[in-house]
Design a protein around this motif. Structure first.
Motif, short mmCIF file in Angstrom:
data_model
loop_
_atom_site.label_atom_id
_atom_site.label_comp_id
_atom_site.label_asym_id
_atom_site.label_seq_id
_atom_site.Cartn_x
_atom_site.Cartn_y
_atom_site.Cartn_z
N PRO A 102 0.89 -1.08 -0.02
CA PRO A 102 -0.26 0.03 -0.09
C PRO A 102 0.86 1.31 -0.14
N TYR A 103 0.23 2.46 -0.45
CA TYR A 103 1.05 3.60 -0.41
C TYR A 103 1.34 3.95 1.14
N PRO A 104 2.57 4.38 1.28
CA PRO A 104 3.17 4.62 2.71
C PRO A 104 2.50 5.87 3.25
N THR A 105 1.27 6.19 3.65
CA THR A 105 0.62 7.42 4.04
C THR A 105 1.57 7.90 5.44
N GLY A 106 1.41 6.94 6.23
CA GLY A 106 1.86 7.10 7.51
C GLY A 106 3.52 7.74 7.53
N ALA A 107 4.25 7.05 6.65
CA ALA A 107 5.46 7.36 6.47
C ALA A 107 5.85 8.90 6.03
N VAL A 108 5.04 8.96 4.54
CA VAL A 108 4.94 10.35 4.08
C VAL A 108 4.72 11.50 5.29
N ILE A 109 3.79 11.43 5.92
CA ILE A 109 3.36 12.32 7.00
C ILE A 109 4.50 12.45 8.14
N GLN A 110 4.88 11.36 8.43
CA GLN A 110 5.94 11.28 9.53
C GLN A 110 7.12 12.16 9.05
N PHE A 111 7.61 11.76 7.82
CA PHE A 111 8.77 12.16 7.27
C PHE A 111 8.75 13.82 6.74
N ALA A 112 7.35 14.21 6.61
CA ALA A 112 7.12 15.65 6.19
C ALA A 112 7.09 16.49 7.36
N VAL A 113 6.40 16.16 8.58
CA VAL A 113 6.75 16.67 9.85
C VAL A 113 7.98 16.71 10.58
N LEU A 114 8.75 15.66 10.22
CA LEU A 114 10.07 15.71 10.66
C LEU A 114 10.94 16.74 9.76
N ALA A 115 10.84 16.82 8.57
CA ALA A 115 11.49 17.69 7.56
C ALA A 115 11.21 19.18 7.96
N GLY A 116 9.77 19.20 8.25
CA GLY A 116 9.29 20.82 8.78
C GLY A 116 10.10 21.04 9.85
N ALA A 117 10.09 20.22 11.05
CA ALA A 117 10.91 20.71 12.05
C ALA A 117 12.33 20.93 12.17
N GLU A 118 12.91 20.10 11.04
CA GLU A 118 14.23 20.40 10.94
C GLU A 118 14.41 21.73 10.12
N LEU A 119 13.79 22.16 9.42
CA LEU A 119 13.52 23.59 8.56
C LEU A 119 13.52 24.52 9.86
N VAL A 120 12.50 24.43 10.46
CA VAL A 120 12.34 25.28 11.49
C VAL A 120 13.35 25.42 12.56
N VAL A 121 13.90 24.44 13.09
CA VAL A 121 15.06 24.66 14.00
C VAL A 121 16.20 25.08 13.44
N THR A 122 16.43 24.95 12.16
CA THR A 122 17.63 25.43 11.33
C THR A 122 17.53 26.99 11.48
N VAL A 123 16.43 27.33 11.00
CA VAL A 123 16.20 28.95 10.96
C VAL A 123 16.08 29.56 12.18
N LEU A 140 20.74 16.18 3.64
CA LEU A 140 21.67 16.42 3.24
C LEU A 140 21.79 17.61 2.09
N LEU A 141 20.68 18.00 1.45
CA LEU A 141 20.52 19.16 0.86
C LEU A 141 20.70 20.33 1.87
N LEU A 142 19.65 20.22 2.87
CA LEU A 142 19.76 21.28 3.78
C LEU A 142 21.30 21.50 4.50
N ASP A 143 22.00 20.26 4.94
CA ASP A 143 23.44 20.46 5.07
C ASP A 143 24.20 21.30 4.04
N LEU A 144 23.96 20.87 3.14
CA LEU A 144 24.88 21.79 1.82
C LEU A 144 24.50 23.24 1.83
#
Length: 150
Positions: free
Chosen positions: A49-70, A118-122
């Motif tokens: 099945p489509y990994p809806t839970g994983a997509v939501i989980q990693f979207a929230v995680l990526a958003g948190a990483e961006l916000v904390v970095t800024v 890794l793109l954010l690191d760069l």
């Protein structure tokens, strides 16, 4: 940068973060449609099945990483931006190493998160290089910027 333009610059920074997060979400949704070949080998004849839970989980995680970095870098505040960029880069690299270690049999969504991280690191590394070169050039030429009182 004078005080009236600081809120405008801060809004611009947060708008760019929101656009970057939307781009990450689009990449994660696209990665969700990529078959997980490692899982398909173990479940022969089945469609995953489509990994809806994983997509939501990693979207929230990526958003948190961006916000904390800024929030660490705070590019709208003058003074010692290079130090805040360096701190953000060290923390991001420390956060990236566990994701790199788990990269062997990962799902495509997790792999896309790793690529975005890794793109954010760069991006932070390039910003650190530009800010450091500008600071060094300003110090070598003897030009001092006049800072407004906070």
């Amino acid at each position: 940068m004078n005080p009236p333009t600081r809120p405008r610059f801060a809004r611009l920074c947060w708008s760019l973060v929101a656009l970057a997060w939307l781009a990450v979400i689009a990449a994660l949704i696209n990665a969700g449609f990529t078959p997980d070949y490692w899982m398909l080998r173990h479940f022969e004849g089945a469609t995953l099945p489509y990994p809806t839970g994983a997509v939501i989980q990693f979207a929230v995680l990526a958003g948190a990483e961006l916000v904390v970095t800024v929030l660490i870098v705070r590019p709208w505040k003058p003074g010692r931006v290079w130090l805040r960029l360096l701190i953000a880069l060290v923390l991001l690299l420390a956060w990236s190493f566990p994701w790199l270690a788990a990269a062997l049999h990962q799902a495509p969504v997790q792999g896309m998160h790793l690529l975005c991280l890794l793109l954010l690191d760069l991006a932070v590394l390039l910003a650190l290089c530009v800010v450091s070169l500008a600071s060094a050039w300003r110090a070598l030429t003897g030009k001092q910027t006049r800072r407004a009182h906070p």
